[in-house]
Design a protein around this motif. Structure first.
Motif, mmCIF file in Angstrom:
data_model
loop_
_atom_site.group_PDB
_atom_site.id
_atom_site.type_symbol
_atom_site.label_atom_id
_atom_site.label_comp_id
_atom_site.label_asym_id
_atom_site.label_seq_id
_atom_site.Cartn_x
_atom_site.Cartn_y
_atom_site.Cartn_z
ATOM 1 N N ASP A 20 -4.119 -1.867 -4.759
ATOM 2 C CA ASP A 20 -4.829 -0.596 -4.594
ATOM 3 C C ASP A 20 -4.003 0.556 -5.151
ATOM 4 N N PHE A 21 -2.703 0.556 -4.853
ATOM 5 C CA PHE A 21 -1.853 1.658 -5.286
ATOM 6 C C PHE A 21 -1.487 1.550 -6.764
ATOM 7 N N PHE A 44 9.417 -8.703 -7.942
ATOM 8 C CA PHE A 44 8.159 -7.962 -8.031
ATOM 9 C C PHE A 44 8.098 -6.808 -7.040
ATOM 10 N N ASP A 45 8.585 -7.027 -5.806
ATOM 11 C CA ASP A 45 8.500 -5.971 -4.795
ATOM 12 C C ASP A 45 9.259 -4.725 -5.236
ATOM 13 N N LEU A 50 9.521 0.873 -7.439
ATOM 14 C CA LEU A 50 9.988 1.828 -8.444
ATOM 15 C C LEU A 50 8.814 2.409 -9.231
ATOM 16 N N ARG A 51 7.793 1.602 -9.465
ATOM 17 C CA ARG A 51 6.599 2.128 -10.152
ATOM 18 C C ARG A 51 5.902 3.179 -9.306
ATOM 19 N N LEU A 52 5.723 2.908 -8.012
ATOM 20 C CA LEU A 52 5.009 3.847 -7.154
ATOM 21 C C LEU A 52 5.862 5.061 -6.824
ATOM 22 N N ARG A 53 7.171 4.906 -6.873
ATOM 23 C CA ARG A 53 8.063 6.044 -6.624
ATOM 24 C C ARG A 53 7.815 7.167 -7.624
ATOM 25 N N TYR A 56 4.682 8.951 -5.750
ATOM 26 C CA TYR A 56 4.700 9.327 -4.339
ATOM 27 C C TYR A 56 6.132 9.534 -3.867
ATOM 28 N N PRO A 57 6.408 10.606 -3.116
ATOM 29 C CA PRO A 57 7.690 10.678 -2.412
ATOM 30 C C PRO A 57 7.835 9.468 -1.492
ATOM 31 N N LEU A 58 9.066 9.075 -1.263
ATOM 32 C CA LEU A 58 9.335 7.822 -0.579
ATOM 33 C C LEU A 58 10.197 8.033 0.661
ATOM 34 N N SER A 59 9.870 7.301 1.718
ATOM 35 C CA SER A 59 10.690 7.242 2.925
ATOM 36 C C SER A 59 11.169 5.809 3.103
ATOM 37 N N LEU A 60 12.499 5.634 3.223
ATOM 38 C CA LEU A 60 13.082 4.317 3.484
ATOM 39 C C LEU A 60 13.332 4.188 4.981
#
Length: 280
Positions: A20-21, A44-45, A50-53, A56-60
């Motif tokens: 979806d993303f 792959f994960d 890294l592609r979605l980063r 979108y801002p990211l929270s770990l």
């Protein structure tokens, strides 16, 4: 890529929703992932993250450090986390206020600490060690609990707020966890919530919303159901008392529904925040 601050509403990214993303921009302001799932050097994960980063801002969000364990903190774990931070430049990094190991034995659980005033100095030193190793501040999340220690002399909110004041760390406020613990221990969730909100607004880095189940007389933080009405009520109460602009997200870890189902819940998050004065 410079990290963007978290704003608005976010979603926990799960494998089922990768397509979806990847296929379209979704009406989500930021994404959160469990950091340990991306500790590998490739695969792959990590490629997807890294592609979605880029969009979108990211929270770990860590689940394995066990910052409150009596054993020394794992430099291997911290080194992998630091490498992931350098790779993804997240807007936020968080862990849980819990322990998970003793005598070389690890529990796959977020176990509650005894909330004792005499542990604050020790815990503050642990938090500072992590922050200095990573070169940035972290946030700590309140956990769901099913037992309480008889010699506790602070509530979880009192302990976590004082820890944040001593170390400058943030608080990740999980409202579902707060409700589950309140139910299990017969405490006042709103009083706990108001104590968290005595912190400066920017020090509460995120709000988490999730589902739970009742088994016998206890509630369990299962993350496999939609957000329950009492948790929505507590979230609305928090927003009415100064937390409307705090970034908020939905967590779902089991019985993952189609993405549109979670997006409907996120729209409700937006509605509550906007009704209470959020500018996001």
């Amino acid at each position: 890529m410079a990290a963007s601050p978290l704003q608005g509403v976010g979603l926990g990214l799960r494998h089922a929703h990768y397509p979806d993303f990847l296929n379209a921009k979704q009406p989500v302001d930021w994404l959160e992932v469990h950091a340990e799932n991306y500790f590998g050097d490739g695969g792959f994960d990590l490629h997807v993250l890294l592609r979605l980063r880029a969009d979108y801002p990211l929270s770990l969000h860590g689940v394995g450090l066990g910052i409150g364990s009596a054993s020394p903190l794992s430099t291997v774990h911290l080194s992998r986390l630091k490498a992931l931070i350098e790779r993804t430049e997240p807007a936020a990094v968080s862990e849980h206020l819990c322990w998970n190991a003793a005598g070389g034995v690890y529990a796959n659980e977020l176990l509650p600490l005894p909330m004792q005033r005499n542990l604050l100095d020790w815990m503050a030193a642990r938090v500072q060690q992590v922050q200095e190793f990573l070169g940035r501040s972290i946030a700590l999340e309140n956990v769901s609990s099913y037992i309480r220690f008889q010699d506790a002399d602070m509530t979880e909110a009192e302990f976590l707020v004082e820890l944040a004041r001593r170390t400058g760390c943030g608080v990740l406020l999980d409202i579902n966890n707060l409700y589950v613990s309140q139910w299990n221990h017969g405490t006042d969730a709103k009083s706990e919530l108001l104590h968290y909100l005595t912190l400066p607004a920017q020090q509460i880095t995120e709000i988490h919303l999730a589902g739970h189940q009742q088994k016998t007389t206890l509630l369990f933080d299962t993350h496999d159901r939609p957000v329950a009405d009492p948790v929505w009520d507590l979230f609305r109460f928090a927003c009415q008392h100064g937390a409307a602009a705090v970034p908020a997200m939905i967590e779902r870890d089991a019985d993952i529904p189609p993405l549109p189902d979670l997006l409907r819940e996120l729209r409700y998050v937006r509605e509550i925040r906007d009704a209470c004065g959020s500018q996001a």
